[in-house]
Design an enzyme around this catalytic site. Structure first.
Site, PDB file in Angstrom:
ATOM      1  N   ARG A 155       0.832  -1.208   0.000  1.00  0.00           N
ATOM      2  CA  ARG A 155       0.000   0.000   0.000  1.00  0.00           C
ATOM      3  C   ARG A 155       0.864   1.254   0.000  1.00  0.00           C
ATOM      4  NH1 ARG A 155      -2.607  -4.402   1.740  1.00  0.00           N
ATOM      5  NH2 ARG A 155      -4.885  -4.448   1.689  1.00  0.00           N
ATOM      6  N   GLY A 180      -0.965 -11.569  -5.499  1.00  0.00           N
ATOM      7  CA  GLY A 180      -2.395 -11.286  -5.651  1.00  0.00           C
ATOM      8  C   GLY A 180      -2.722  -9.871  -5.202  1.00  0.00           C
ATOM      9  N   GLN A 213      -8.301  -7.415  -0.056  1.00  0.00           N
ATOM     10  CA  GLN A 213      -7.870  -7.121  -1.426  1.00  0.00           C
ATOM     11  C   GLN A 213      -9.032  -6.591  -2.250  1.00  0.00           C
ATOM     12  OE1 GLN A 213      -5.893 -10.646  -2.923  1.00  0.00           O
ATOM     13  NE2 GLN A 213      -4.124 -10.329  -1.605  1.00  0.00           N
ATOM     14  N   ASP A 243      -4.038 -15.676   6.875  1.00  0.00           N
ATOM     15  CA  ASP A 243      -2.735 -16.145   6.382  1.00  0.00           C
ATOM     16  C   ASP A 243      -2.005 -17.014   7.405  1.00  0.00           C
ATOM     17  OD1 ASP A 243      -3.146 -14.836   4.001  1.00  0.00           O
ATOM     18  OD2 ASP A 243      -2.024 -13.050   4.565  1.00  0.00           O
TER      19      ASP A 243
HETATM   20  C1  S3P Z   1      -4.024  -9.210   1.834  1.00  0.00           C
HETATM   21  C2  S3P Z   1      -5.287  -9.697   2.071  1.00  0.00           C
HETATM   22  C3  S3P Z   1      -5.585 -11.132   2.242  1.00  0.00           C
HETATM   23  C4  S3P Z   1      -4.338 -11.927   2.538  1.00  0.00           C
HETATM   24  C5  S3P Z   1      -3.199 -11.555   1.632  1.00  0.00           C
HETATM   25  C6  S3P Z   1      -2.852 -10.088   1.769  1.00  0.00           C
HETATM   26  C7  S3P Z   1      -3.834  -7.760   1.651  1.00  0.00           C
HETATM   27  O1  S3P Z   1      -6.163 -11.622   1.044  1.00  0.00           O
HETATM   28  O2  S3P Z   1      -4.607 -13.302   2.429  1.00  0.00           O
HETATM   29  O3  S3P Z   1      -2.038 -12.309   1.934  1.00  0.00           O
HETATM   30  O4  S3P Z   1      -2.688  -7.290   1.738  1.00  0.00           O
HETATM   31  O5  S3P Z   1      -4.833  -7.074   1.412  1.00  0.00           O
HETATM   32  P1  S3P Z   1      -7.761 -11.565   0.778  1.00  0.00           P
HETATM   33  O6  S3P Z   1      -8.164 -10.160   0.762  1.00  0.00           O
HETATM   34  O7  S3P Z   1      -7.929 -12.228  -0.572  1.00  0.00           O
HETATM   35  O8  S3P Z   1      -8.374 -12.365   1.880  1.00  0.00           O
END
Ligand code: S3P
Length: 423
Positions: free
Chosen positions: A27, A91, A164, A309
């Site tokens: 971020r 991701g 996310q 996580d």
């Molecule tokens: C994250 C949100 C989580 C987490 C990922 C990091 C983030 O994913 O599992 O490792 O930094 O926003 P999800 O939002 O898909 O649950």
């Protein structure tokens, strides 16, 4: 790379400073790129995932230089990239960037590695499309071709509690006409809300709903705390390796991330917060852990997004807890860097754990001595690699972990820091 654990460990003892938070690092680099002026990011993560976000921001024309800190100068505007934007294994990079890119006045393409190319993107494509965004995908998977459009606000009620997805919509909301609201079933990590506010966005939260309006961000100094998701491996190891006592310095204690501490306490773990302060809008403190007689517990519902996580390493802890631990409501674990439900069960069974797969979690019967004497796989998944390492510490026989290099995704310092603690 294969890692063999055959140390006959007598305990873990000492103090470790936990390295930079991955989520906050992503971020920081993205929001500093969108902000007008100079930002100074202190303690930026050296993990490959945040470095993917940095690479993507640079490909969008951002001047980012490393000295001791990461210094970013931005006009507040991104420029048209000349190549596809490579998110690597991350991701977070792909989902947050899709929200940023949907409202730009240029087109772009987001790509990722083999694992990221298999992960679901419908969760961001659908709401962005409702905002007037145009994203072409390969059956809701990457590559994502994001055609920049003028966006309008939406009131979005998400079925998933996902930081996310939430962050993607809030970032698109920065560029959309009107007030965008995002509601989730349970609160997920709120680093985006905190940092956007700190950088001048018009954003407010009320329980599980966040509202944002079109805003301009200003450059700031951001000091990033240690990652509680990295601390989790030391917490688990300290609790299950006999004769251990560890202090973890500078660990992020944002309540939307501290599910691991609550779970450890519920299991009867000796975990103590020694000192708590606020740095750059995030709670930070030192954590002391010592070896404990753990008992089983049930982990479900609102706590899940606050420890999502950490569930693989909590499963390892549960093998050493008296009774039956049940973890449920965690079906999204199947959509992470690997199918973490299947992967954890398959690999811990190889080590001798009594663990069973359910559709949305695990059932683990403890306390069970782990025999080891096995070769385990990491499925290109950093959290599997580190969880199996912790399991390996208590195995009676050697364990070989294939693909251990994947730890570099979030925690390149992992091995070296653990070595400083072994007796
Ligand atoms: C994250 C949100 C989580 C987490 C990922 C990091 C983030 O994913 O599992 O490792 O930094 O926003 P999800 O939002 O898909 O649950």
């Amino acid at each position: 790379m294969q890692k063999v654990i055959d140390k006959n460990i007598k305990g873990l003892n000492g103090t470790v400073t936990i390295p930079s938070d991955k989520s906050i690092s992503h971020r920081a680099v993205m929001f500093a790129s969108l902000a007008k002026g100079k930002s100074i990011i202190k303690n930026f993560s050296k993990g490959q995932d945040p470095l993917s976000s940095l690479k993507v921001c640079r490909a969008l024309g951002i001047d980012a230089q490393f000295s001791d800190d990461l210094i970013i100068y931005s006009s507040g505007k991104l420029s048209t990239p000349i190549t596809a934007l490579d998110c690597g294994n991350s991701g977070t990079t792909m989902r947050l960037m899709s929200g940023i890119l949907a409202g730009q006045n240029f087109n772009s393409v987001l790509i990722g590695d083999e694992s990221l190319s298999k992960r679901p993107m419908k969760r961001v494509i659908e709401p962005l499309t409702l905002m007037g965004g145009e994203i072409q995908s390969n059956g809701y998977k990457s590559p994502l071709k994001v055609n920049g459009k003028k966006l309008h606000s939406i009131d979005y009620v998400s079925k998933l509690a996902s930081a996310q997805v939430k962050s993607c919509i809030l970032l698109a909301g920065l560029y959309a006409e009107g007030k965008t609201t995002f509601t989730e079933p349970y609160i997920s990590r709120d680093h985006t809300e905190r940092m956007l506010k700190y950088m001048g966005a018009n954003i407010c939260s009320d329980k599980n709903t966040v509202t944002i309006e079109k805003s301009e961000l200003e450059g700031k100094t951001i000091e990033i705390c240690g990652d509680i998701s990295s601390a989790a491996y030391f917490i688990a190891a300290g609790l299950i390796v006999p004769n251990s006592k560890i202090i973890l310095k500078n660990t992020g204690l944002n309540p939307t991330r501290t599910g691991i501490i609550e779970a450890a306490l519920k299991m009867g773990g000796n975990v103590e917060i020694l000192d708590k302060k606020t740095v750059s809008g995030e709670e930070v403190g030192d954590i002391q852990i010592s070896y404990s007689d753990l008992k089983s517990c049930i982990i479900e519902g609102e706590i899940i997004p606050r420890l999502i996580d950490e569930l693989p390493v909590i499963a390892v802890m549960a093998t050493q807890a008296e009774g039956t631990t049940v973890i449920k409501d965690a079906q999204d674990l199947r959509n992470k860097e690997s199918d973490r439900i299947k992967a954890v069960v398959t690999e811990l069974q190889k080590l001798g754990a009594d663990i069973e797969e359910t559709q949305d979690g695990f059932i683990i019967n403890g306390k069970k001595a782990l025999k080891g004497n096995a070769e385990v796989e990491t499925y290109h998944d950093h959290r599997l690699a580190m969880s199996l390492f912790v399991a390996g510490l208590i195995c009676e026989n050697p364990v070989s972990i294939n693909g251990f290099e994947w730890v570099d995704i979030s925690f390149p310092e992992f091995d070296q820091l653990f070595n400083t603690l072994t007796l």
